[in-house]
Design an enzyme around this catalytic site. Structure first.
Site, mmCIF file in Angstrom:
data_model
loop_
_atom_site.group_PDB
_atom_site.id
_atom_site.type_symbol
_atom_site.label_atom_id
_atom_site.label_comp_id
_atom_site.label_asym_id
_atom_site.label_seq_id
_atom_site.Cartn_x
_atom_site.Cartn_y
_atom_site.Cartn_z
ATOM 1 N N GLN A 1 0.826 -1.208 0.000
ATOM 2 C CA GLN A 1 0.000 0.000 0.000
ATOM 3 C C GLN A 1 0.865 1.266 0.000
ATOM 4 O OE1 GLN A 1 -2.211 1.646 3.336
ATOM 5 N NE2 GLN A 1 -4.104 1.278 2.217
ATOM 6 N N GLY B 1 -9.489 -6.822 9.298
ATOM 7 C CA GLY B 1 -8.310 -6.137 9.813
ATOM 8 C C GLY B 1 -7.886 -6.700 11.143
ATOM 9 N N ARG B 2 -8.425 -6.110 12.217
ATOM 10 C CA ARG B 2 -7.980 -6.498 13.560
ATOM 11 C C ARG B 2 -8.046 -8.004 13.837
ATOM 12 N NH1 ARG B 2 -11.176 -1.483 15.864
ATOM 13 N NH2 ARG B 2 -12.034 -1.762 13.763
ATOM 14 N N TYR C 1 -5.671 11.003 4.511
ATOM 15 C CA TYR C 1 -4.275 11.239 4.156
ATOM 16 C C TYR C 1 -4.202 12.066 2.864
ATOM 17 C CZ TYR C 1 -3.469 8.130 8.026
ATOM 18 O OH TYR C 1 -3.467 7.594 9.295
ATOM 19 N N ARG D 1 -7.622 2.639 -2.694
ATOM 20 C CA ARG D 1 -8.434 2.625 -1.474
ATOM 21 C C ARG D 1 -9.156 3.963 -1.295
ATOM 22 N NH1 ARG D 1 -6.696 1.669 4.870
ATOM 23 N NH2 ARG D 1 -8.142 -0.050 5.119
HETATM 24 C C1 PHB Z 1 -2.689 4.509 11.338
HETATM 25 O O1 PHB Z 1 -1.467 4.405 11.318
HETATM 26 O O2 PHB Z 1 -3.299 4.748 12.370
HETATM 27 C C2 PHB Z 1 -3.421 4.371 10.086
HETATM 28 C C3 PHB Z 1 -2.716 4.208 8.922
HETATM 29 C C4 PHB Z 1 -3.390 4.086 7.735
HETATM 30 C C5 PHB Z 1 -4.767 4.126 7.734
HETATM 31 C C6 PHB Z 1 -5.470 4.270 8.894
HETATM 32 C C7 PHB Z 1 -4.787 4.397 10.078
HETATM 33 O O3 PHB Z 1 -5.426 4.036 6.594
#
Ligand code: PHB
Length: 372
Positions: free
Chosen positions: A107, A326-327, A189, A236
């Protein structure tokens, strides 16, 4: 292999699926997860290789967000993909994942304003489309958490350099042996800062109209697909998120326009964070994200708090082609097998999400080790 649970009897979630040139072994994707264990030069090593290869049974892994340049960095110990050393470090991961039959995309990340002079080269002020500070947001620096500063608005003639940084990082990702790349245009971002009217107050050709606000993203897609076959590139998006104080007064036409503009490139997938990142899946004032799925000509990768039940429903109703977890992948390296067999999931230890070492990273057991 253990028997599937009755719940999954009729789903195709665990069946192979084609993504561009790749036959993924299932439709489950390991989401990008920041784990902050690279060295201070952004170089990953054996530790990351072990972590990712333990999770290689995911149909696809999307790597943690990886800085395209020193300027693109916002958090200590996040990895990079612009130096020779970083490329060599990542080679350990791509080889380890491939040796286990997995696929991994990298990514590509530029944080824009979500940084701090302590992390920027020469103590520089972080850059953004406009000098608009992210409120209620802290940077994680070597001295702990610090409030974000007001960023410096990029000059128009600096933007081609940033697009070039994406292309260079894409080249480096290729050299490092990744199977593809994902352009991070989400979660508040840099690229989403350009897309959103809350953060983009520019009056040049990169601000104002939807065409102008989407311009840098289309330029990045163009540059990256000159390096990579477009079928190995995803993007994304998080049209409804409030993460890092991002927001748009009317996101629907922005994202529909973006998709219309990138469709001719033939990207492999859009990766959509549905709702607010790590939060509400259907926040007030949102729009129906299925419109993006229908507008886009590639696969739709869904993300945000998916459970097995939600994933099964998404496939049964054909709401998504690929589902990100994810988690749950942090604490269940064999997540795919656990979901398939209905085995219980190990809960993650949130204290070891970021930074640290092996603990909470490569020491989560698989089911067999739990049983044994
Ligand atoms: C994070 O580092 O907290 C983080 C990084 C990328 C993302 C979301 C959170 O897309």
């Amino acid at each position: 292999m253990n028997a599937p649970s009755p719940k999954v009897a009729s789903t195709d979630l665990f069946d192979p699926v084609q993504l561009g040139p790749y036959t993924l072994s299932n439709r489950i994707v390991m989401a990008p997860l920041t784990r902050s264990r690279a060295d201070d030069q952004g170089v990953p090593g054996e530790l990351q290789a072990t972590y990712y290869s333990q999770r290689a049974s995911a149909g696809l892994i999307v790597s943690e967000a990886t800085n395209i340049s020193a300027q693109g960095k916002g958090y200590i110990r996040t990895p990079g993909i612009w130096t020779k050393e970083q490329v060599e470090g990542w080679k350990l991961t791509t080889k380890a994942v491939h040796d286990k039959g997995g696929k991994i995309f990298l990514q590509l990340w530029h944080v824009g304003r979500v940084s701090h002079p302590d992390i920027q080269p020469g103590g520089a002020i972080p850059v953004a489309p406009s000098a608009v500070r992210a409120e209620n947001q802290q940077a994680y620096t070597y001295e702990g958490f610090k409030p974000l500063v007001t960023p410096r608005a990029l000059e128009t003639d600096e933007i081609p350099g940033i697009v070039k940084d994406y292309a260079h990082a894409a080249e480096c990702a290729k050299e490092a042996g990744f199977d593809g790349v994902e352009i991070h245009s989400a979660n508040g971002y840099l690229l989403q800062q350009f897309l959103s009217d809350k953060t983009n107050k520019r009056t040049d050709r990169y601000g104002g109209s939807i065409e102008n606000r989407t311009r840098i993203v289309v330029e990045v897609v163009d540059a990256v697909t000159k390096v990579w076959d477009s079928k190995r590139v995803g993007i994304r998006l998080s049209p409804l998120t409030k993460f890092a104080d991002i927001g748009d007064s009317n996101p629907e036409p922005v994202y529909l326009s973006l998709i219309e503009q990138i469709n001719p490139y033939g990207l492999a997938y859009i990766h959509v964070i549905e709702g607010d990142t790590q939060g509400e899946r259907q926040p007030a004032g949102g729009f129906d994200l299925q419109k993006l799925r229908h507008a886009f000509k590639g696969l739709y990768m869904a993300n945000n708090n998916y459970t097995l039940d939600l994933a099964l429903e998404a496939r049964a109703k054909n709401l998504a082609d690929l589902i990100c977890f994810g988690r749950p992948f942090i604490s269940n390296p064999d997540l795919v097998e656990r979901l398939r067999t209905g085995a219980p999931l190990t809960p993650p230890d949130t204290n070891t999400f970021y930074a640290g070492d092996e603990k909470g990273y490569i020491d989560y057991p698989t089911m067999d080790r739990l049983a044994g």
